[in-house]
Scaffold this motif. Structure first.
Motif, PDB file in Angstrom:
ATOM      1  N   VAL A 127      58.606  88.303 122.310  1.00  0.00           N
ATOM      2  CA  VAL A 127      59.236  89.211 121.352  1.00  0.00           C
ATOM      3  C   VAL A 127      58.513  89.056 120.018  1.00  0.00           C
ATOM      4  CG1 VAL A 127      61.377  89.923 120.239  1.00  0.00           C
ATOM      5  CG2 VAL A 127      61.440  88.919 122.539  1.00  0.00           C
ATOM      6  N   ALA A 128      57.769  90.083 119.617  1.00  0.00           N
ATOM      7  CA  ALA A 128      56.988  90.050 118.377  1.00  0.00           C
ATOM      8  C   ALA A 128      57.724  90.839 117.306  1.00  0.00           C
ATOM      9  CB  ALA A 128      55.602  90.636 118.609  1.00  0.00           C
ATOM     10  N   CYS A 129      57.983  90.209 116.161  1.00  0.00           N
ATOM     11  CA  CYS A 129      58.823  90.807 115.114  1.00  0.00           C
ATOM     12  C   CYS A 129      58.119  90.844 113.763  1.00  0.00           C
ATOM     13  CB  CYS A 129      60.117  89.995 114.961  1.00  0.00           C
ATOM     14  SG  CYS A 129      61.101  89.840 116.465  1.00  0.00           S
ATOM     15  N   ASP A 130      58.652  91.700 112.879  1.00  0.00           N
ATOM     16  CA  ASP A 130      58.210  91.668 111.488  1.00  0.00           C
ATOM     17  C   ASP A 130      59.036  90.630 110.741  1.00  0.00           C
ATOM     18  OD1 ASP A 130      60.690  92.812 110.954  1.00  0.00           O
ATOM     19  OD2 ASP A 130      59.896  94.825 110.583  1.00  0.00           O
ATOM     20  N   ALA A 131      58.829  90.501 109.449  1.00  0.00           N
ATOM     21  CA  ALA A 131      59.489  89.452 108.679  1.00  0.00           C
ATOM     22  C   ALA A 131      61.003  89.606 108.631  1.00  0.00           C
ATOM     23  CB  ALA A 131      58.928  89.413 107.262  1.00  0.00           C
ATOM     24  N   SER A 132      61.504  90.826 108.807  1.00  0.00           N
ATOM     25  CA  SER A 132      62.947  91.059 108.772  1.00  0.00           C
ATOM     26  C   SER A 132      63.617  90.732 110.099  1.00  0.00           C
ATOM     27  CB  SER A 132      63.227  92.529 108.419  1.00  0.00           C
ATOM     28  OG  SER A 132      62.938  93.374 109.520  1.00  0.00           O
ATOM     29  N   GLY A 133      62.814  90.466 111.134  1.00  0.00           N
ATOM     30  CA  GLY A 133      63.380  90.193 112.448  1.00  0.00           C
ATOM     31  C   GLY A 133      63.403  91.397 113.361  1.00  0.00           C
ATOM     32  N   TYR A 147      75.662  89.137 112.994  1.00  0.00           N
ATOM     33  CA  TYR A 147      75.204  87.752 112.847  1.00  0.00           C
ATOM     34  C   TYR A 147      73.686  87.698 112.665  1.00  0.00           C
ATOM     35  CZ  TYR A 147      73.358  87.326 117.638  1.00  0.00           C
ATOM     36  OH  TYR A 147      72.623  87.477 118.785  1.00  0.00           O
ATOM     37  N   VAL A 148      72.964  88.642 113.296  1.00  0.00           N
ATOM     38  CA  VAL A 148      71.514  88.696 113.136  1.00  0.00           C
ATOM     39  C   VAL A 148      71.165  89.132 111.717  1.00  0.00           C
ATOM     40  CG1 VAL A 148      69.389  89.819 113.888  1.00  0.00           C
ATOM     41  CG2 VAL A 148      71.087  89.111 115.579  1.00  0.00           C
ATOM     42  N   ARG A 149      71.895  90.128 111.206  1.00  0.00           N
ATOM     43  CA  ARG A 149      71.632  90.596 109.841  1.00  0.00           C
ATOM     44  C   ARG A 149      71.891  89.487 108.822  1.00  0.00           C
ATOM     45  NH1 ARG A 149      74.760  95.116 111.460  1.00  0.00           N
ATOM     46  NH2 ARG A 149      76.227  94.849 109.747  1.00  0.00           N
ATOM     47  N   LEU A 150      72.970  88.722 109.033  1.00  0.00           N
ATOM     48  CA  LEU A 150      73.265  87.617 108.125  1.00  0.00           C
ATOM     49  C   LEU A 150      72.182  86.548 108.223  1.00  0.00           C
ATOM     50  CD1 LEU A 150      74.992  86.134 106.117  1.00  0.00           C
ATOM     51  CD2 LEU A 150      76.425  85.307 108.008  1.00  0.00           C
ATOM     52  N   ALA A 151      71.734  86.242 109.438  1.00  0.00           N
ATOM     53  CA  ALA A 151      70.661  85.257 109.620  1.00  0.00           C
ATOM     54  C   ALA A 151      69.399  85.712 108.905  1.00  0.00           C
ATOM     55  CB  ALA A 151      70.398  85.034 111.110  1.00  0.00           C
ATOM     56  N   GLN A 152      69.099  87.012 108.962  1.00  0.00           N
ATOM     57  CA  GLN A 152      67.916  87.540 108.291  1.00  0.00           C
ATOM     58  C   GLN A 152      68.019  87.410 106.777  1.00  0.00           C
ATOM     59  OE1 GLN A 152      67.830  91.512 109.863  1.00  0.00           O
ATOM     60  NE2 GLN A 152      66.904  90.918 111.807  1.00  0.00           N
ATOM     61  N   ILE A 153      69.229  87.637 106.240  1.00  0.00           N
ATOM     62  CA  ILE A 153      69.429  87.502 104.790  1.00  0.00           C
ATOM     63  C   ILE A 153      69.202  86.053 104.360  1.00  0.00           C
ATOM     64  CG2 ILE A 153      71.141  87.602 102.936  1.00  0.00           C
ATOM     65  CD1 ILE A 153      72.422  89.980 104.432  1.00  0.00           C
TER      66      ILE A 153
END
Length: 242
Positions: free
Chosen positions: A212-218, A10-16
């Protein structure tokens, strides 16, 4: 990178979907594909699709409108317009900030940090612990955790104060780019060592701000647990009602 672990579906889909909003494929004000269309397009189950959409709604990328379906709002702007504790943590120059480094070393990743980084509960991570002081008194305790694969070639393992902040250091040394921060606030009783560093009497709780610090892909690059004595803190936020 070696330290990356595949995120849940679900996280990968949200990132897409997020990336398609960023590149204009899903423009602000337009409807995203229906749940059925997303299920067919990505070969994922309906619960996975629903969870991804809920995540994007929670973070401000999408919204539900009666009679219209799920609408694209665009990139959330609240973080850019207000100072946040997370940005302070990432930019803090330890060599100039009032306080001191109290611990640097490899530890077993705490459970809730493991879930954010996508690591097993037995994985090792680097922790940098910095005690912020105010007029010589302990004010907050910041424990920052870094995936082992992100540490090589940096000065994060040094017990000396780090100049310039962790964000600038990692972006320069590892060629990563920090994109956004999520903050989660909760309350708990401190562990004995935490209470001693913060000079807290028995039974005094702390506010925990998990940054939680992330890059653009999450992908999470750094997770910091900021502990604040609850008897000395008051959180306040002012915002407009739409």
């Amino acid at each position: 990178m070696a330290y990356e672990v595949e995120a849940p579906k679900y996280v990968r889909l949200a990132q897409i979907i997020q990336q398609r909003i960023e590149d204009g494929t899903y423009a602000p004000g337009t409807r995203v594909p229906s749940e059925n269309q997303l299920v067919q397009a990505f070969g994922m189950s309906r619960p996975t699709v629903v969870r991804a959409l809920e995540l994007l709604k929670r973070d401000g990328w999408l919204e539900s409108r009666q009679g219209f379906g799920t609408i694209v709002r665009g990139r959330p702007a609240v973080v850019e317009h207000k100072d946040r504790r997370g940005s302070e943590v990432l930019a803090r120059d330890e060599s100039q900030a009032p306080g001191r480094v109290v611990e640097v070393g490899h530890v077993t990743v705490p459970a809730r940090v493991a879930s954010v980084l996508g690591l097993s509960k037995r994985a090792k991570v680097l922790v940098r612990r910095f005690l912020v002081e105010d007029d010589g008194e302990p004010a907050e305790l910041v424990s920052s955790y870094f995936p082992a694969g992100l540490v090589e070639g940096t000065e994060l393992e040094s017990a000396d104060p780090l100049s310039g902040g962790t964000r600038a250091h990692l972006e320069a040394r590892k060629k990563v780019r920090f994109d956004h921060v999520t903050e989660r606030v909760s309350a708990r009783l401190p562990e004995r060592g935490e209470a001693e560093l913060l000079e807290l009497p028995d039974g005094v709780p702390v506010l925990s701000v998990l940054v939680v610090a992330c890059d653009a892909s999450g992908q999470a690059l750094q997770v910091s647990d900021v502990l604040l004595p609850a008897d000395r803190q008051e959180l306040e936020d002012t915002y407009r009602l739409s």
